[in-house]
Design a protein around this motif. Structure first.
Motif, mmCIF file in Angstrom:
data_model
loop_
_atom_site.group_PDB
_atom_site.id
_atom_site.type_symbol
_atom_site.label_atom_id
_atom_site.label_comp_id
_atom_site.label_asym_id
_atom_site.label_seq_id
_atom_site.Cartn_x
_atom_site.Cartn_y
_atom_site.Cartn_z
ATOM 1 N N GLN A 243 2.053 4.955 -4.219
ATOM 2 C CA GLN A 243 0.822 4.619 -3.390
ATOM 3 C C GLN A 243 1.138 3.438 -2.571
ATOM 4 O O GLN A 243 1.664 2.413 -3.151
ATOM 5 C CB GLN A 243 -0.446 4.409 -4.161
ATOM 6 N N PHE A 244 1.182 3.329 -1.211
ATOM 7 C CA PHE A 244 1.540 2.292 -0.330
ATOM 8 C C PHE A 244 0.574 1.958 0.645
ATOM 9 O O PHE A 244 -0.210 2.752 1.005
ATOM 10 C CB PHE A 244 2.703 2.881 0.585
ATOM 11 N N THR A 245 0.584 0.595 1.179
ATOM 12 C CA THR A 245 -0.051 0.514 2.493
ATOM 13 C C THR A 245 0.689 1.034 3.570
ATOM 14 O O THR A 245 2.058 1.705 3.361
ATOM 15 C CB THR A 245 0.051 -1.146 2.786
ATOM 16 N N ASN A 279 -5.559 6.517 -1.380
ATOM 17 C CA ASN A 279 -6.681 6.562 -2.105
ATOM 18 C C ASN A 279 -7.797 5.664 -1.616
ATOM 19 O O ASN A 279 -8.831 5.378 -2.085
ATOM 20 C CB ASN A 279 -6.565 6.403 -3.792
ATOM 21 N N ASN A 283 -4.098 3.042 3.146
ATOM 22 C CA ASN A 283 -3.139 3.394 2.109
ATOM 23 C C ASN A 283 -2.762 4.741 2.445
ATOM 24 O O ASN A 283 -3.377 5.383 3.126
ATOM 25 C CB ASN A 283 -3.544 3.354 0.813
HETATM 26 C C1 LIG Z 1 -3.046 0.364 -1.923
HETATM 27 O O1 LIG Z 1 -1.725 0.492 -1.914
HETATM 28 C C2 LIG Z 1 -1.295 -0.861 -2.316
HETATM 29 C C3 LIG Z 1 0.205 -1.010 -2.223
HETATM 30 O O2 LIG Z 1 0.854 -0.054 -3.001
HETATM 31 C C4 LIG Z 1 -1.653 -1.239 -3.796
HETATM 32 O O3 LIG Z 1 -1.467 -2.443 -4.228
HETATM 33 C C5 LIG Z 1 -3.249 -0.818 -3.722
HETATM 34 O O4 LIG Z 1 -3.738 -1.169 -4.985
HETATM 35 C C6 LIG Z 1 -3.619 0.424 -3.361
HETATM 36 N N1 LIG Z 1 -5.143 0.559 -3.173
HETATM 37 C C7 LIG Z 1 -5.641 1.125 -4.145
HETATM 38 C C8 LIG Z 1 -7.207 1.352 -4.068
HETATM 39 O O5 LIG Z 1 -5.144 1.974 -4.965
#
Ligand SMILES: *[C@@H]1O[C@H](CO)[C@@H](O)[C@H](O)[C@H]1NC(C)=O
Ligand SMILES: Cc1cc2nc3c(=O)[nH]c(=O)nc-3n(C[C@H](O)[C@H](O)[C@H](O)COP(=O)(O)OP(=O)(O)OC[C@H]3O[C@@H](n4cnc5c(N)ncnc54)[C@H](O)[C@@H]3O)c2cc1C
Ligand SMILES: *[C@@H]1O[C@H](CO)[C@@H](O)[C@H](O)[C@H]1NC(C)=O
Ligand SMILES: *[C@@H]1O[C@H](CO)[C@@H](O)[C@H](O)[C@H]1NC(C)=O
Ligand SMILES: *[C@@H]1O[C@H](CO)[C@@H](O)[C@H](O)[C@H]1NC(C)=O
Ligand SMILES: *[C@@H]1O[C@H](CO)[C@@H](O)[C@H](O)[C@H]1NC(C)=O
Length: 501
Positions: A243-245, A279, A283
């Motif tokens: 999971q990334f920005t 999510n 992201n």
């Molecule tokens: C969105 O991605 C960032 C980077 O991986 C992470 O720190 C953050 O928890 C993520 N947001 C969610 C709601 O999962």
């Protein structure tokens, strides 16, 4: 109107080309052809709706007729009858064209449904197999695995061999074995003038070139003689997820791209990056999934240098077994296509093949991920993107010369597929689904050099691709045009993105 006692020969003499009504077509195909017994489904027949339903319900074409021949002679006869009444003729094998081209890509075509061409004959001594075009990939995998063999091809068990082998055929074994077109030894084909022939490197080499990548423009294949490969004794289907920005995702993709460019990656590594909605807005979800056709511990050592440059994955999975087990996994649990018909979808897809010599810039990757993380989160279409690894060092796909087959983009690193479905997978497909995918692809192209020579993948065929001659066929297009003039001067095989007469 067709008179009952008119013979075919006299029709030809009269140059009879009037529009033909359904009942006349039945007559033409029926009682007036002694020894000709091809079943025919016409508009109004109870089976017509089912027999003309495309995989992609974004399209709803009404063919003039669907014929179900069982021999090459019957295919030849139907082609000639189609020409006689001035209809386009088109083959349908598995019906999985993204743009319903096997229904002609417009109303009024005569469809030659190849479902009766079901034989698979394996020659253990020669290591070859003769595969008739009506087979689905699932059937082929099972039949070859019983002989300890395999072939390169895609993963969906319902995809038909006729269309798949006419245009490309990529799967996770393709860096090892090539594309489906690369494993073809010869093709039994019926040409536009009705001639039944077998083409190979020796016999009609120019047609052999054209049929491997733009097949549907040049003939109707009935069977392919294929080279087969020993099934690897061990195979692992793997998946890692992050999971990334948006900027984290862009950095990840840049790192992966430089890894696959710089590492002497073994050909047993088949992979794709899977991009899906994040999510939360802003992201992006990223997966690295694929097939590894060697012992599992060697996968870890191969990917080790890459994993050292990116955050640890949130999840991972490995499913190890024999080759057949890996194909069943990729097929979603079953190779059996007879149990239940495939489902349908309502979708649009684009593709982009990135040149290995001109990788995507950091700026292009950032723009790409910005659209994905934002518009990709709010859009009302369901979507996934896959960056399939066609290239990297040691790839069998790129070992083939550009001029050797009509499949032209032999210098690609990634083939990225952009696929978006309507809500509930039923029509109508929303306008926003087109604009979203346009924005995504433009984010990459507009942030690349103006002369960036990217391609598009013929098996993810796109009815909205404007410069498809160049994107699909690159420097091979002029030669394909000349061959089209030679082998199909009347344009009997004409459909969206067919080679032009
Ligand atoms: C969105 O991605 C960032 C980077 O991986 C992470 O720190 C953050 O928890 C993520 N947001 C969610 C709601 O999962
Ligand atoms: C769910 C799904 C998953 C897919 N996965 C992959 C994948 O993993 N890898 C990949 O490379 N592709 C994949 N594809 C794309 C697929 O390879 C193409 O859609 C392919 O052309 C389908 O072949 P078909 O016979 O089922 O289709 P059809 O719709 O029957 O035919 C497709 C085209 O080929 C022509 N054609 C069909 N039969 C013949 C013949 N006998 N002779 C001459 N021309 C013929 C048709 O006229 C039409 O133009 C996938 C498609 C779907 C829908
Ligand atoms: C025509 O084909 C059908 C099946 O497709 C078969 O039942 C019938 O016997 C055939 N008729 C002739 C005359 O060959
Ligand atoms: C509907 O068509 C499919 C092929 O597209 C075929 O496999 C199936 O048998 C048909 N079903 C009926 C009820 O005719
Ligand atoms: C059909 O075309 C092929 C290929 O050009 C040629 O060899 C053959 O002679 C032609 N047949 C007829 C009947 O014109
Ligand atoms: C491969 O690496 C993963 C984690 O990186 C680990 O869970 C797995 O056990 C390793 N497998 C082998 C065979 O070394």
């Amino acid at each position: 109107m067709l008179k009952l006692r008119v013979s075919l020969a006299s029709l030809v003499v009269l140059g009879w080309v009037a529009a033909v009504q359904a009942q006349d077509l039945r007559t033409l195909f029926g009682t007036h052809q002694p020894g000709f017994n091809v079943s025919l489904v016409l508009p109004g027949d109870p089976a017509f709706a089912n027999d003309t339903r495309p995989f992609n319900l974004r399209f709803d074409f009404e063919p003039a007729a669907v014929a179900f021949p069982a021999t090459a002679q019957e295919v030849s006869k139907v082609i000639k009858l189609g020409q006689l009444v001035n209809h386009q003729v088109v083959a349908r094998s598995g019906g999985h064209s993204y743009i319903a081209n096997a229904l002609g890509g417009k109303d009024g075509a005569i469809v030659i449904d190849m479902r009766n061409f079901q034989a698979i004959t394996v020659d253990d001594t020669a290591g070859t197999a003769v595969i008739e075009v009506g087979n689905r990939l699932g059937d082929i995998i099972s039949a070859l695995a019983a002989h300890g063999r395999g072939l390169p091809h895609g993963t969906c068990p319902y995809v038909g061999f006729g269309g798949h082998a006419a245009y490309g055929g990529f799967g996770f074994t393709s860096r090892l074995w090539g594309l489906t077109v690369d494993a073809i030894l010869s093709i039994d084909v019926v040409l536009a003038n009705g001639t039944i022939t077998t083409v190979s490197e020796k016999n009609h080499p120019d047609l052999f070139f054209a049929l491997r990548g733009s097949g549907a423009s040049f003939g109707i294949a009935t069977a392919y003689t294929m080279r087969t490969f020993p099934a690897p004794p061990t195979a692992t289907i793997f998946s890692y997820n992050w999971q990334f920005t948006a900027s984290g995702a862009a950095a990840f993709l840049a790192s992966y791209q430089s890894f696959v460019l710089s590492t002497p990656l073994p050909p047993t590594f088949g992979a794709e990056i899977v991009i899906t909605p994040g999510n939360v807005q802003g992201n992006v979800s990223i997966g690295l999934a694929g097939g590894w056709y060697a012992p599992l511990d060697q996968l870890n050592s191969t990917l080790g240098p890459f994993f050292a440059t990116v955050p640890a994955p949130r999840a991972m999975s490995f499913d190890t077994g024999d080759y057949l087990h890996s194909a069943i996994n990729l097929a979603g649990g079953s190779l059996d296509t007879k149990d239940q018909p495939d489902n349908t979808d309502t979708f649009y897809a684009k593709s982009l093949m990135t040149p290995q010599g001109a990788p995507m810039s950091g700026k292009a990757l950032q723009a790409f991920m910005d659209v994905v993380a934002n518009e990709g989160f709010t859009t009302d279409v369901g979507w996934f993107f896959q960056a399939e690894l066609f290239g990297g060092r040691n790839s069998a796909i790129n070992a083939v010369k550009t001029g050797a087959t009509a499949f032209s983009r032999r210098d690609s690193l990634f083939t990225i597929q952009f696929y978006a479905s309507s809500k509930g997978n039923v029509p109508p497909y929303p306008e926003s689904g087109f604009t979203f995918l346009d924005h995504v692809v433009n984010s990459i192209v507009d942030n690349s050099p103006p002369n960036w020579d990217y391609g598009a993948y013929t098996n993810y065929i796109d009815d909205r691709l404007i410069d498809w001659q160049r994107r699909y066929y690159s420097t091979n297009y002029p030669r394909l045009r000349r061959l089209k003039d030679l082998y199909d001067p009347r344009g009997t095989f004409t459909f969206p993105t067919s080679i032009q007469v």
